[in-house]
Design an enzyme around this catalytic site. Structure first.
Site, PDB file in Angstrom:
ATOM      1  N   GLU A 226       0.828  -1.221   0.000  1.00  0.00           N
ATOM      2  CA  GLU A 226       0.000   0.000   0.000  1.00  0.00           C
ATOM      3  C   GLU A 226       0.858   1.266   0.000  1.00  0.00           C
ATOM      4  O   GLU A 226       2.057   1.216   0.280  1.00  0.00           O
ATOM      5  CB  GLU A 226      -0.920   0.007   1.228  1.00  0.00           C
ATOM      6  CG  GLU A 226      -0.165  -0.049   2.549  1.00  0.00           C
ATOM      7  CD  GLU A 226      -0.922   0.598   3.706  1.00  0.00           C
ATOM      8  OE1 GLU A 226      -1.394   1.737   3.541  1.00  0.00           O
ATOM      9  OE2 GLU A 226      -1.009  -0.027   4.769  1.00  0.00           O
TER      10      GLU A 226
ATOM     11  N   LYS B 184      -2.759  -2.045  16.042  1.00  0.00           N
ATOM     12  CA  LYS B 184      -2.133  -1.182  17.038  1.00  0.00           C
ATOM     13  C   LYS B 184      -3.048  -0.920  18.210  1.00  0.00           C
ATOM     14  O   LYS B 184      -4.264  -0.858  18.057  1.00  0.00           O
ATOM     15  CB  LYS B 184      -1.867   0.149  16.366  1.00  0.00           C
ATOM     16  CG  LYS B 184      -0.441   0.509  16.313  1.00  0.00           C
ATOM     17  CD  LYS B 184      -0.300   1.806  15.632  1.00  0.00           C
ATOM     18  CE  LYS B 184       0.240   1.584  14.258  1.00  0.00           C
ATOM     19  NZ  LYS B 184      -0.679   1.031  13.331  1.00  0.00           N
TER      20      LYS B 184
HETATM   21  N1  PSU Z   1      -1.708   1.496  10.521  1.00  0.00           N
HETATM   22  C1  PSU Z   1      -0.383   1.735  10.473  1.00  0.00           C
HETATM   23  N2  PSU Z   1       0.117   2.484   9.480  1.00  0.00           N
HETATM   24  C2  PSU Z   1      -0.674   2.976   8.499  1.00  0.00           C
HETATM   25  C3  PSU Z   1      -2.070   2.695   8.538  1.00  0.00           C
HETATM   26  C4  PSU Z   1      -2.546   1.952   9.562  1.00  0.00           C
HETATM   27  O1  PSU Z   1       0.363   1.302  11.330  1.00  0.00           O
HETATM   28  O2  PSU Z   1      -0.160   3.654   7.602  1.00  0.00           O
HETATM   29  C5  PSU Z   1      -2.932   3.164   7.429  1.00  0.00           C
HETATM   30  C6  PSU Z   1      -3.285   1.998   6.495  1.00  0.00           C
HETATM   31  O3  PSU Z   1      -3.267   2.472   5.168  1.00  0.00           O
HETATM   32  C7  PSU Z   1      -4.690   1.648   6.906  1.00  0.00           C
HETATM   33  C8  PSU Z   1      -5.227   3.028   7.240  1.00  0.00           C
HETATM   34  O4  PSU Z   1      -5.439   1.038   5.894  1.00  0.00           O
HETATM   35  O5  PSU Z   1      -4.162   3.652   7.930  1.00  0.00           O
HETATM   36  C9  PSU Z   1      -6.473   2.955   8.093  1.00  0.00           C
HETATM   37  O6  PSU Z   1      -7.030   4.226   8.159  1.00  0.00           O
HETATM   38  P1  PSU Z   1      -8.511   4.411   8.706  1.00  0.00           P
HETATM   39  O7  PSU Z   1      -8.410   4.045  10.154  1.00  0.00           O
HETATM   40  O8  PSU Z   1      -8.834   5.841   8.469  1.00  0.00           O
HETATM   41  O9  PSU Z   1      -9.369   3.476   7.913  1.00  0.00           O
END
Ligand code: PSU
Ligand code: MN
Length: 302
Positions: free
Chosen positions: A22, A156
């Site tokens: 990603e 996390k």
């Molecule tokens: N967790 C991480 N690093 C990240 C993300 C999540 O440790 O970069 C990013 C990923 O792209 C994940 C997104 O899909 O955050 C999730 O965002 P949201 O909670 O807004 O869906």
């Protein structure tokens, strides 16, 4: 419009292993220049383990499958790159914008390109306080319906891990522990929560993917791979940083898609960069596991 890199296209046609990556982790998950260094190092680990990397992102409204090092560099430093999840895609395409893809949108594009294995650091999940805020990442819905296997280091502790597991159970997503019985908590190998099933080898993981596909069971699989112990963070230190980051987020009124990038950035600052070092190491470790699972899976499909 998908723009598939010729090397990736050739590998797919020849049933060679390809691993999707990603770009939100590059543009919104880590600071420059370590984001770019990490993205390139992850690609190298995938190659060293016998698979072809395909970093996914959107440039001028075209979904790029297999970015060049120059494009990765640009995603690492360019300002104003949008964080795109499922709902953003049609707008980004129509307006011909640049966007970094989250786990959800990377899964969608990977699937369209014919890539079945995807490596990242952490997925989005059910946020703490979601009972009130309804902040649940679209990543979880995507895992429910899109046929891509995601290798991550668990979720996390900025998230509510028990609720994230409950949600995945409801959505029918198998949650596997790679050589562990416990859901890893990203910066730490332990969360105190059990995964549904443990897998001990790449082969075993690939067999589960194959059964899910052969039996037409729609949706993703989540393979959680613990951070190597030597790179793990002290639970007390990381939890204190996370709690402080959540407090700051609330007082600054951060919400919606800004939440995850804000928390990642604040936790990195509060730990003096230690959490970033751990983050990088766990992604590299996931790349090794993902490449090997992709290899086994391709062997099996022959
Ligand atoms: N967790 C991480 N690093 C990240 C993300 C999540 O440790 O970069 C990013 C990923 O792209 C994940 C997104 O899909 O955050 C999730 O965002 P949201 O909670 O807004 O869906
Ligand atoms: Mn959210």
């Amino acid at each position: 419009m998908l723009k598939i890199n010729p090397e990736v296209q050739k590998a797919l046609l020849e049933n060679k292993p390809v691993v999707a990556l990603e770009s939100t982790i590059i543009s919104h998950g880590m600071p420059y220049p370590r984001n770019v260094e990490t993205a390139l190092a992850v690609e190298k680990v995938i190659r060293d383990n016998g698979a072809i990397p395909a970093t996914i992102g959107i440039i001028d409204g075209d979904a790029i499958v297999g970015m060049t090092p120059e494009q990765i560099e640009e995603f690492g430093k360019r300002k104003g790159i949008i964080k795109a999840s499922r709902r953003d895609l049609p707008v980004i395409y129509a307006k011909k914008l640049w966007a970094a893809t989250t786990v959800a949108s990377t899964m969608i594009i990977a699937k369209q390109a014919g890539i079945e294995v995807f490596v990242t650091g952490g997925i989005g999940g059910v946020h703490r306080g979601a009972q009130e805020t309804m902040d649940i990442s679209a990543d979880l819905q995507e895992l429910a319906k899109t046929n891509v296997t995601v290798i991550c280091a668990g979720a996390k502790a900025i998230l509510d891990l028990p609720l994230t597991l409950e949600y995945l159970e409801t959505m029918g997503v198998p949650v596997l522990g790679f050589q562990t019985n416990e859901l890893p908590a990203f910066y730490s190998p332990n969360s105190g929560l059990k995964v549904d099933y443990r897998v001990d080898s790449y082969l075993e993981a690939a067999q589960i993917i194959k059964e899910k596909r052969d039996n037409n069971l729609q949706g993703g699989i989540l393979i959680t791979n613990p951070i190597p112990k030597e790179y793990a963070m002290d639970d007390t230190i990381i939890n204190a940083a996370i709690n402080e980051a959540i407090e700051r987020m609330k007082s600054e009124g951060i919400h919606g898609k800004e939440t995850t990038p804000y928390l990642l950035k604040t936790v990195t600052e509060l730990t003096g960069g230690d959490s970033l070092d751990s983050n990088i190491q766990l992604v590299l470790n996931n790349a090794k596991v993902g490449a090997n699972i992709a290899k086994e899976y391709c062997q099996m499909r022959k």
